[in-house]
Design an enzyme around this catalytic site. Sequence first.
Site, PDB file in Angstrom:
ATOM      1  N   HIS A 166       0.809  -1.240   0.000  1.00  0.00           N
ATOM      2  CA  HIS A 166       0.000   0.000   0.000  1.00  0.00           C
ATOM      3  C   HIS A 166       0.836   1.282   0.000  1.00  0.00           C
ATOM      4  O   HIS A 166       0.310   2.350  -0.293  1.00  0.00           O
ATOM      5  CB  HIS A 166      -0.910   0.052   1.227  1.00  0.00           C
ATOM      6  CG  HIS A 166      -1.958  -1.016   1.256  1.00  0.00           C
ATOM      7  ND1 HIS A 166      -2.840  -1.221   0.223  1.00  0.00           N
ATOM      8  CD2 HIS A 166      -2.264  -1.946   2.211  1.00  0.00           C
ATOM      9  CE1 HIS A 166      -3.646  -2.227   0.532  1.00  0.00           C
ATOM     10  NE2 HIS A 166      -3.310  -2.695   1.724  1.00  0.00           N
TER      11      HIS A 166
HETATM   12 ZN   LIG Z   1      -4.277  -6.967   3.228  1.00  0.00          ZN
END
Ligand SMILES: [Zn+2]
Length: 475
Positions: free
Chosen positions: A217
């Site tokens: 992320h």
């Molecule tokens: Zn995850």
Amino acid sequence: MTNINSMVKFAISTSQFQSQVSDLLPCNKSLKSQLIWGLLKAYKLLDHFDYIITDPSSSKEEMLQFHDKKYVEILLDESLNQLPNEVAEEKFEQWKHLSELGKGDDPDAFLSPNDLLKYYNKYTNQCDIVRKRTVIDTDFEDEEESHSSNEDQRSILKEFNLEGDCPMFPFFPLYLKVITGATLKLLDIPGSDLRPLDIDSLSDRFIGMNWDGGRHHAMKRKASGFCYINDIVILLQKLRKKGFKKITYLDFDLHHGDGVERAMLYSKNVQTISLHLYEVGFFPCTGSLKESRGTNTINLPLMHGFNDKNLNELTAQVVLPCIQKFEPEFIVIQCGSDGLIGDSFHEWQLSIRGLTHNIIKIIKQFPQCHVILLGGGGYNPTLSSRFYSYLTWNVLNEFGSEHLLKNPFEDVHFQGKDTTYDILIPDHPYNEFYGDEEHYKFWIYEQDGSSLYKPLKNDNKPSLVTKFREHYQVD
Ligand SMILES: [Zn+2]
């Protein structure tokens, strides 16, 4: 070191040190990585690797290959390499308990995070001096200055999203350098000059693993979803520099691999494929079919209850054909374990065997590709440790020159048909964490009748595969 002459060279980044550093990350709950390390050792899996990276490190320059300079400088502020006064000792109680258990078995275990830092500085020859605080300081004497500096600090934390589920934690720079290095160092195995495989001579295939990596992320100048430095993006950049022109990144995590997708959006060299839960309000709220692009950016948005049958179909009918179209030389797989049945998210219900089977299938299908396997999400530590040890054994067994004689996860007397579910976690220093889970049984999260087996309603429609095949024009 048994695979010296094998078709495939295996490498893994793992050690007591690395697992203790990795468990400084708050969402690891002070134990995830150490439990994985404990089981890898208990099953004696490390004996079958050609290379083991035990002391990984990475530099600011490597992080700058992807991340913004100001962002990296804030993350690597040396003043964070300590326990701030206000951090209550209890926050480290669990970590210390694990380190004491580890110490019983491994004299190399570290009893305090400060010992980890000293060790890191020693092997990287860094000066063991805590530099003057530059940004993160809560201890000013001048009240007025303190007020404005705290304001500045708050705005910096907000700007880079270093708050909420991405706090800066004690020994933050150490964590980032070690975990990023654990992924990148897989490409620097001494004596192995990794280059694209010649189709006529596939004898130098490489399979590397780092179960602490896979921080998919993290953005260029923003932390996100427990991820700060995107080791995957930096790895992909490094592979491109090494001359790999076609690299497939495949993401099995429950969450969309948004950081990697965004970073590689305009790259002709990298194909990103992400399978993930895509429902209103579910983090990171990206990864729809509409956000896909040609054969290079592939999103497979899925619903609650996704199971092995769905995954088998999707792999065979969509994932494999999409990779085949791209013709990669290298495959990087993010093997997040938060889509497994028993994970704290309770969103998908993949089994350990099911996810492993699909990962193996992909590695098998592309013998001309080197492979790096990374970890990712996974919020039930005893489930994650089961999965990564099972996956590691299966990769070694499937691709090593000699099959590992005994499968420690199946009862051979049943010849795989009536598999017994009474296989127990082997005796090892972290055993106590498995005791409450129906007495150390290995398969309790997917065993019919077990108190921990909780099947979910499946909201995925059978037409799902057809929809994806049409969208991505795979025949
Ligand atoms: Zn995850």
